[in-house]
Design a protein around this motif. Structure first.
Motif, PDB file in Angstrom:
ATOM      1  N   ARG A 127      49.799 -13.715  -2.880  1.00  0.00           N
ATOM      2  CA  ARG A 127      50.907 -13.885  -1.948  1.00  0.00           C
ATOM      3  C   ARG A 127      50.922 -12.753  -0.923  1.00  0.00           C
ATOM      4  O   ARG A 127      50.568 -11.610  -1.215  1.00  0.00           O
ATOM      5  N   GLY A 128      51.365 -13.091   0.277  1.00  0.00           N
ATOM      6  CA  GLY A 128      51.532 -12.068   1.305  1.00  0.00           C
ATOM      7  C   GLY A 128      50.234 -11.742   2.022  1.00  0.00           C
ATOM      8  O   GLY A 128      49.230 -12.437   1.899  1.00  0.00           O
ATOM      9  N   SER A 129      50.264 -10.648   2.761  1.00  0.00           N
ATOM     10  CA  SER A 129      49.162 -10.276   3.650  1.00  0.00           C
ATOM     11  C   SER A 129      48.535  -8.959   3.219  1.00  0.00           C
ATOM     12  O   SER A 129      49.018  -8.287   2.312  1.00  0.00           O
ATOM     13  N   THR A 130      47.443  -8.600   3.893  1.00  0.00           N
ATOM     14  CA  THR A 130      46.760  -7.330   3.645  1.00  0.00           C
ATOM     15  C   THR A 130      46.454  -6.655   4.971  1.00  0.00           C
ATOM     16  O   THR A 130      46.667  -7.226   6.053  1.00  0.00           O
ATOM     17  N   LEU A 131      45.909  -5.456   4.881  1.00  0.00           N
ATOM     18  CA  LEU A 131      45.540  -4.700   6.077  1.00  0.00           C
ATOM     19  C   LEU A 131      44.606  -5.486   6.979  1.00  0.00           C
ATOM     20  O   LEU A 131      44.688  -5.387   8.212  1.00  0.00           O
ATOM     21  N   VAL A 132      43.726  -6.295   6.405  1.00  0.00           N
ATOM     22  CA  VAL A 132      42.816  -7.105   7.223  1.00  0.00           C
ATOM     23  C   VAL A 132      43.608  -8.071   8.093  1.00  0.00           C
ATOM     24  O   VAL A 132      43.290  -8.263   9.277  1.00  0.00           O
ATOM     25  N   ASP A 133      44.646  -8.673   7.542  1.00  0.00           N
ATOM     26  CA  ASP A 133      45.482  -9.586   8.325  1.00  0.00           C
ATOM     27  C   ASP A 133      46.211  -8.845   9.441  1.00  0.00           C
ATOM     28  O   ASP A 133      46.342  -9.359  10.551  1.00  0.00           O
ATOM     29  N   TRP A 134      46.681  -7.631   9.162  1.00  0.00           N
ATOM     30  CA  TRP A 134      47.404  -6.862  10.180  1.00  0.00           C
ATOM     31  C   TRP A 134      46.468  -6.480  11.323  1.00  0.00           C
ATOM     32  O   TRP A 134      46.860  -6.529  12.492  1.00  0.00           O
ATOM     33  N   LEU A 135      45.233  -6.125  10.955  1.00  0.00           N
ATOM     34  CA  LEU A 135      44.248  -5.781  11.993  1.00  0.00           C
ATOM     35  C   LEU A 135      43.877  -7.000  12.827  1.00  0.00           C
ATOM     36  O   LEU A 135      43.740  -6.917  14.054  1.00  0.00           O
ATOM     37  N   THR A 136      43.720  -8.140  12.154  1.00  0.00           N
ATOM     38  CA  THR A 136      43.361  -9.366  12.870  1.00  0.00           C
ATOM     39  C   THR A 136      44.475  -9.795  13.808  1.00  0.00           C
ATOM     40  O   THR A 136      44.214 -10.307  14.913  1.00  0.00           O
ATOM     41  N   ALA A 137      45.727  -9.598  13.371  1.00  0.00           N
ATOM     42  CA  ALA A 137      46.854  -9.946  14.240  1.00  0.00           C
ATOM     43  C   ALA A 137      46.871  -9.068  15.487  1.00  0.00           C
ATOM     44  O   ALA A 137      47.233  -9.520  16.576  1.00  0.00           O
ATOM     45  N   LYS A 138      46.469  -7.830  15.341  1.00  0.00           N
ATOM     46  CA  LYS A 138      46.404  -6.911  16.494  1.00  0.00           C
ATOM     47  C   LYS A 138      45.238  -7.260  17.402  1.00  0.00           C
ATOM     48  O   LYS A 138      45.361  -7.244  18.638  1.00  0.00           O
ATOM     49  N   ASP A 139      44.081  -7.568  16.797  1.00  0.00           N
ATOM     50  CA  ASP A 139      42.880  -7.875  17.572  1.00  0.00           C
ATOM     51  C   ASP A 139      42.084  -8.939  16.816  1.00  0.00           C
ATOM     52  O   ASP A 139      41.476  -8.649  15.778  1.00  0.00           O
ATOM     53  N   PRO A 140      42.074 -10.184  17.300  1.00  0.00           N
ATOM     54  CA  PRO A 140      41.374 -11.273  16.608  1.00  0.00           C
ATOM     55  C   PRO A 140      39.876 -11.040  16.446  1.00  0.00           C
ATOM     56  O   PRO A 140      39.220 -11.763  15.678  1.00  0.00           O
ATOM     57  N   ARG A 141      39.336 -10.057  17.138  1.00  0.00           N
ATOM     58  CA  ARG A 141      37.907  -9.774  16.998  1.00  0.00           C
ATOM     59  C   ARG A 141      37.589  -9.017  15.708  1.00  0.00           C
ATOM     60  O   ARG A 141      36.415  -8.853  15.366  1.00  0.00           O
ATOM     61  N   THR A 142      38.593  -8.561  14.988  1.00  0.00           N
ATOM     62  CA  THR A 142      38.376  -7.816  13.748  1.00  0.00           C
ATOM     63  C   THR A 142      37.542  -8.632  12.767  1.00  0.00           C
ATOM     64  O   THR A 142      37.803  -9.812  12.535  1.00  0.00           O
ATOM     65  N   ARG A 143      36.547  -7.969  12.190  1.00  0.00           N
ATOM     66  CA  ARG A 143      35.700  -8.595  11.182  1.00  0.00           C
ATOM     67  C   ARG A 143      35.813  -7.810   9.886  1.00  0.00           C
ATOM     68  O   ARG A 143      36.038  -6.596   9.895  1.00  0.00           O
TER      69      ARG A 143
END
Length: 541
Positions: A127-143
């Motif tokens: 459930r919920g999100s992680t740091l990867v999701d927060w980074l992706t929300a800031k910049d969709p290019r995050t891998r």
């Protein structure tokens, strides 16, 4: 301080820290391009202290030059692999990630594995999100890329994100499940085609250093229990059969070497750390856990494993820093849990009086009694560490009642819980048997056992009774174990390394759930939800 007042003040502090990452701390002039998050499964922090003088590789670099929190904990009750990994990059306790036990981890028959045999797996319970999701929300290019020996060790650090996730299978391949895609990427197939695990067949694991450099005895018979044919004295020989060698590789230090080689190839194939955004490489290394289970945390084998892990991690970091500018990379390191020594074996820990607690006779008798009282069920069973009987299930210290079956037989659930409590407290090695409603009345500032259970379970439908062995006692197994709320299982290393962090030793109390908000502060991203962790701002430049 009253518990409710404390929780209210703590919540305000957490919200203030986690909702505004970086508050009170100044980050680096430029945002890092790559976060390498390393989990050493089963890594006790005292390994770093005990073997420090012999470390000269990656562990040495992180321990000597990083920001090291010497009082770090997985601050939840069931210190197992799945709950521990779920807390790392989510910043939330298992009660909020939905992953309170290994069995509530990643098994998913609807997401079969690719090009390997094994159970299907996915993060559908997470459930919920992680740091990867927060980074992706800031910049969709995050891998991101997450790799491990274990499916749960690879999946849970990045949660429900469908970024690339791979784990080692018994046939020697790195695999994933259909949750992440219909086929393996070409770079993974190329790596698997090299058949690297087969090359270890027949090899000997001998001591890295001269025998005189190891203080531990090499003749502890308890290490032979559940050995699958492997001797408990050096050298340890991996089977010459390729099928057996690939299946048993996880009991040898070479597993970590292989995982790090795979992670490095994935970094190159995916171009992690080459863009303007921040990418994430999550690596969970499993050999320390498996060797710790097999031989114990006081063994010569775990000593040699840590030395070899140090070298392997050093080679990995050296290679990474030739591919990527070191000033653009930050590293974080922790563990999912510690490890309790074998009861009765000479230990660095004060283990006098420790017991292996066997609840099976008690639970078998309770099941028979309930069956005789008309409670429907299939009788007493023990499977993969879980005890089940008519009207109940018991796993990792948690009693769960089948209230529908009990009502059908007119059995009062509260009275039954009291019978279980009385029976458990009579067992040598059991310190506490409590209800969630009772724990809610405790001062969780000083009562770490109550606090850790409440960080895992919130109601008595999930946990009718929670049972805690005394310190250094463990549930009965033929190998060294972890999983209790006691400090020996909960204490873990917490290290941050890289330009944004102030190197040094920090004695303050820190939790693994504090790592995600701290990294979010450095990476200048905002968590998508309220966190349980706080920013460890004194470690940030």
């Amino acid at each position: 301080m009253k518990p409710r007042l404390y929780h209210a003040l703590l919540l305000l502090a957490i919200v203030a820290c986690s909702s505004t990452p970086g508050a009170g701390a100044v980050g680096p002039a430029t945002t890092p391009k790559l976060l390498v998050f390393i989990t050493i499964d089963g890594m006790r922090p005292d390994y770093l202290v005990r073997f420090e003088k012999q470390l000269d590789g990656g562990l040495a670099r992180l321990y000597r030059d990083g920001a090291v929190f010497t009082n770090g904990y997985q601050d939840h009750a069931i210190t197992e692999t799945a709950p521990g990994h779920s807390a790392m990059l989510s910043g939330r306790f298992p009660i909020n990630t939905g992953i309170a036990t290994n069995l509530a981890g990643v098994e998913d028959p609807n997401s079969p594995v690719l090009e390997a045999q094994g159970l299907g797996a996915s993060p559908f319970r997470s459930r919920g999100s992680t740091l990867v999701d927060w980074l992706t929300a800031k910049d969709p290019r995050t891998r991101a890329l997450s790799v491990s020996r274990k499916d749960r060790g690879a999946i849970l650090p990045i949660g429900r994100s469908k970024q690339p996730v791979f784990w080692y299978a018994a046939n020697g391949n790195f695999t994933t499940s259909t949750y992440y895609g219909p086929t393996l990427p070409e770079w993974v197939r190329e790596f698997n085609a090299r058949k690297i695990p087969a090359g270890y067949a027949g090899q000997s694991w001998s001591l890295l250093l001269p025998e005189s450099e190891y203080a531990e005895p090499d003749s502890v018979p308890v290490e032979s229990q559940g050995s699958q044919g492997i001797q408990y004295t050096f050298p340890h020989i991996l089977s010459s059969s390729i099928d057996s060698a690939t299946r048993m590789l996880d009991q040898f230090p070479w597993l970590d070497e292989l995982t790090l080689r795979f992670a490095l190839q994935g970094t190159q194939a995916l171009g992690l750390g080459t863009g303007p955004q921040t990418d994430v490489l999550a690596i969970s290394l499993s050999a320390t856990d498996i060797i710790g289970h097999r031989y114990g945390p006081d063994s010569r084998e775990i000593h040699d494993q840590i030395l070899r892990l140090d070298r392997s991690l050093g080679q990995f970091l050296d290679s990474l820093f030739t591919l990527r500018n070191a000033t653009d990379v930050i590293v974080a390191l922790t563990a999912d849990h510690g490890m309790t020594p074998f009861p009765g074996v000479s230990s660095h820990d004060p283990t006098a009086g420790a017991q292996r607690v066997n609840p099976q006779p008690l639970l078998r008798e309770m099941s028979s009694s309930l069956a005789a009282a008309g409670v429907p069920g299939t009788g007493f069973r023990y499977t993969l560490g879980v005890y089940s009987g008519n009207g109940f299930r018991f796993d990792s210290g948690v009693l769960e009642l089948d209230r529908v079956a009990l009502r059908a037989a007119s059995i009062n659930a509260d009275s039954l819980v009291e019978k279980f409590r009385t029976a458990f407290l009579r067992l040598p090695g059991i310190a506490w048997a409590e209800r969630i409603s009772e724990l809610l009345q405790r001062d969780t500032v000083t009562d770490h056992i109550a606090r850790r259970w409440l960080h895992a379970f919130g109601n008595e439908d999930q946990a009718a009774l929670v049972v805690t062995p005394s310190p250094y006692s463990s549930w009965f197994t033929t190998y060294a174990m972890h999983g209790t709320p006691n400090d020996v299982d909960a204490r873990v290393p917490i290290i941050f390394y890289g330009a944004p962090f102030r190197s040094g030793r920090y004695a303050q109390f820190a939790r693994v759930v504090d790592m995600a908000p701290t990294l979010a502060a450095v990476l200048r991203v905002t968590p998508a939800e309220r966190l349980d962790g706080r920013v460890l701002s004194n470690a940030i430049r």
